[in-house]
Design an enzyme around this catalytic site. Structure first.
Site, PDB file in Angstrom:
ATOM      1  N   ARG A  64      40.916  28.008  40.748  1.00  0.00           N
ATOM      2  CA  ARG A  64      40.161  29.208  41.106  1.00  0.00           C
ATOM      3  C   ARG A  64      39.102  29.457  40.030  1.00  0.00           C
ATOM      4  O   ARG A  64      39.031  28.745  39.030  1.00  0.00           O
ATOM      5  CB  ARG A  64      41.089  30.422  41.213  1.00  0.00           C
ATOM      6  CG  ARG A  64      42.086  30.518  40.058  1.00  0.00           C
ATOM      7  CD  ARG A  64      42.590  31.895  39.813  1.00  0.00           C
ATOM      8  NE  ARG A  64      41.547  32.770  39.327  1.00  0.00           N
ATOM      9  CZ  ARG A  64      41.097  32.776  38.080  1.00  0.00           C
ATOM     10  NH1 ARG A  64      41.569  31.935  37.188  1.00  0.00           N
ATOM     11  NH2 ARG A  64      40.145  33.621  37.724  1.00  0.00           N
ATOM     12  N   GLY A  65      38.289  30.472  40.262  1.00  0.00           N
ATOM     13  CA  GLY A  65      37.205  30.809  39.353  1.00  0.00           C
ATOM     14  C   GLY A  65      35.928  30.119  39.791  1.00  0.00           C
ATOM     15  O   GLY A  65      35.914  28.909  40.026  1.00  0.00           O
ATOM     16  N   ALA A  66      34.851  30.876  39.902  1.00  0.00           N
ATOM     17  CA  ALA A  66      33.634  30.374  40.538  1.00  0.00           C
ATOM     18  C   ALA A  66      33.126  29.047  39.963  1.00  0.00           C
ATOM     19  O   ALA A  66      32.940  28.085  40.713  1.00  0.00           O
ATOM     20  CB  ALA A  66      32.535  31.446  40.474  1.00  0.00           C
ATOM     21  N   GLN A 212      45.776  38.416  37.768  1.00  0.00           N
ATOM     22  CA  GLN A 212      45.114  37.302  37.087  1.00  0.00           C
ATOM     23  C   GLN A 212      44.696  37.665  35.669  1.00  0.00           C
ATOM     24  O   GLN A 212      44.473  36.775  34.846  1.00  0.00           O
ATOM     25  CB  GLN A 212      43.923  36.820  37.922  1.00  0.00           C
ATOM     26  CG  GLN A 212      44.385  36.094  39.171  1.00  0.00           C
ATOM     27  CD  GLN A 212      43.286  35.904  40.194  1.00  0.00           C
ATOM     28  OE1 GLN A 212      42.296  36.632  40.192  1.00  0.00           O
ATOM     29  NE2 GLN A 212      43.464  34.951  41.072  1.00  0.00           N
ATOM     30  N   ASP A 253      31.507  35.959  41.240  1.00  0.00           N
ATOM     31  CA  ASP A 253      31.726  34.902  42.227  1.00  0.00           C
ATOM     32  C   ASP A 253      30.483  34.645  43.063  1.00  0.00           C
ATOM     33  O   ASP A 253      30.317  33.558  43.600  1.00  0.00           O
ATOM     34  CB  ASP A 253      32.903  35.272  43.130  1.00  0.00           C
ATOM     35  CG  ASP A 253      34.227  35.111  42.417  1.00  0.00           C
ATOM     36  OD1 ASP A 253      34.856  34.056  42.578  1.00  0.00           O
ATOM     37  OD2 ASP A 253      34.626  36.024  41.678  1.00  0.00           O
ATOM     38  N   ASN A 263      32.535  40.366  42.501  1.00  0.00           N
ATOM     39  CA  ASN A 263      33.533  39.913  41.545  1.00  0.00           C
ATOM     40  C   ASN A 263      34.892  40.437  41.997  1.00  0.00           C
ATOM     41  O   ASN A 263      34.995  41.198  42.969  1.00  0.00           O
ATOM     42  CB  ASN A 263      33.199  40.401  40.133  1.00  0.00           C
ATOM     43  CG  ASN A 263      34.028  39.708  39.061  1.00  0.00           C
ATOM     44  OD1 ASN A 263      34.063  38.475  38.997  1.00  0.00           O
ATOM     45  ND2 ASN A 263      34.714  40.475  38.236  1.00  0.00           N
ATOM     46  N   LYS A 264      35.931  40.028  41.291  1.00  0.00           N
ATOM     47  CA  LYS A 264      37.292  40.423  41.665  1.00  0.00           C
ATOM     48  C   LYS A 264      37.375  41.924  41.906  1.00  0.00           C
ATOM     49  O   LYS A 264      36.816  42.726  41.154  1.00  0.00           O
ATOM     50  CB  LYS A 264      38.259  40.017  40.542  1.00  0.00           C
ATOM     51  CG  LYS A 264      39.712  40.327  40.839  1.00  0.00           C
ATOM     52  CD  LYS A 264      40.261  39.448  41.942  1.00  0.00           C
ATOM     53  CE  LYS A 264      41.750  39.699  42.142  1.00  0.00           C
ATOM     54  NZ  LYS A 264      42.315  38.843  43.185  1.00  0.00           N
TER      55      LYS A 264
END
Length: 382
Positions: A64-66, A212, A253, A263-264
């Site tokens: 995960r993570g852009a 996270q 993201d 974003n999250k």
């Protein structure tokens, strides 16, 4: 207050299992991932032998993570090519695995374009597969270099906005080495401040519903000997009110053409709090996260996560009597509906600055972002 104190007197750079790597055992090439769903309880690697396995790893957030999703997408195309699968089918499945993070489709397209160009040039599948792999490896290296430049630019901005050091930084979700070919985006800036003795405290939002921040950012902060404190997401307001936050640093993201930042989920409320309390709200992301084809925040597709992530608590490493393996402990009545967006969108007027490897945009405007992307195009194009 439960927290973690910094290790003093030395630069702590632990040896870590890489978040992603390509391997070529005798039975054929594989993509090896550090399974982030198992952290921090244990460090377990996940081996993907084809694109469908990687798609599942992306959807389950094992990877995960852009920025890392872009790298994974490129390697996924190379994996399909090397193992003789249909590259276009694999590319389509990978690009659609998570809709909000634009880096994923960017990475997929880059490796796919390299594959097609070599196919057209030589007509040899083996050489085309090698071209896709070379594109993925180049993207991986570029991201590592971009991470270092973002850390340098972000630290310079912090020192400009907050002269004297002693920074107390609030961050949300996870933006460290687990999301990057290097040391991350927003976390890399905090880590740079720590290494030069200018980080007083890293406030780590737990980041509901998948924690996270608690599971991953705290894990990375501890491994690097940083002074950090974990807090519930809804405690951030009291920190601002008490004057305990000097800056907010988050990743992204997708950044729309007008500067809106996805974003999250939970990032937007932090931006509102930061504006009210006159605290800089800084977004750190590579240029590949800027999407000129998405005109504004309203045009960003926001991924909806399953409701059980909110209505249940899952602790896969801790056996619970009466709970099936892989299931969760209910925390809401049976049948409760949950609203569980993975992201929210912060409008550009609430963003103090966007820091990229190619430059810093402040104030955040469509014109400034377009100019930045135009300058960086020769560097980032394959």
């Amino acid at each position: 207050m439960a927290d973690q104190h910094a290790q003093s007197g030395e630069d702590s750079r632990p040896t870590e299992i890489p978040a992603i790597r390509w391997e070529e055992p005798p039975e054929g090439p594989v993509l090896v991932l550090l399974d982030q769903t198992r952290l921090p309880a244990e460090e377990v690697e996940l081996v993907c032998t084809d694109a469908p396995a990687l798609v599942e790893a992306i959807r389950s957030l094992a990877v995960r993570g852009a920025p890392l999703l872009g790298i994974a997408g490129a390697y996924g195309v190379a994996l399909a090519a090397a193992r003789g699968f249909d590259v276009d089918d694999a590319a389509a499945a990978l690009a659609g695995a998570r809709p909000t993070a634009v880096n994923l489709s960017v990475g997929v397209r880059r490796a796919q374009a390299a594959y097609k160009a070599e196919c057209a040039r030589s007509g040899e599948g083996e050489r085309a597969a090698a071209a896709a792999l070379a594109a993925a490896r180049q993207l991986h290296q570029e991201d590592a270099e971009a991470s270092a430049r973002m850390a340098e630019r972000g630290l310079a901005l912090l020192d400009e906005l907050l002269p004297g050091g002693g920074h107390r930084i609030l961050t949300h979700c996870n933006t460290g080495a687990l999301v990057s070919g290097g040391e991350g985006t927003a976390f890399a800036v905090a880590l740079a401040a720590h290494r030069v003795g200018r980080l007083r405290r890293l406030w780590v939002d737990e980041t509901r519903p998948l924690l996270q921040g608690a599971r991953l950012t705290a894990y990375e902060a501890a491994r690097n000997g940083m002074a950090y404190t974990l807090l519930t997401d809804n405690a951030a307001g009291s920190l601002f009110a008490a004057g305990e936050v000097d800056a907010v640093l988050i990743g992204a993201d997708r950044i729309a053409a007008d500067g809106s930042v996805a974003n999250k989920v939970g990032s937007y409320p932090l931006a509102v709090l930061a504006r009210y309390h006159h605290v800089p709200f800084i977004v750190v992301a590579p240029v590949t996260t800027v999407d000129p084809d998405t005109p504004d925040g309203a045009s960003i597709e926001v991924e909806q996560r399953p409701g059980h992530e909110v209505t249940e608590i899952v602790a896969p490493q801790v056996p619970v009597v009466g709970v099936e393996a892989g299931g969760g402990v209910p925390v809401a009545p049976l049948g409760t509906q949950a609203y569980n967006p993975a992201f929210d969108v912060t409008p550009p007027e609430l963003v103090t600055a966007i820091v990229t490897e190619e430059g810093t945009v402040s104030p955040v405007t469509a014109e400034a972002l377009a100019e930045l992307c135009a300058r960086s195009r020769p560097v980032t194009a394959s």
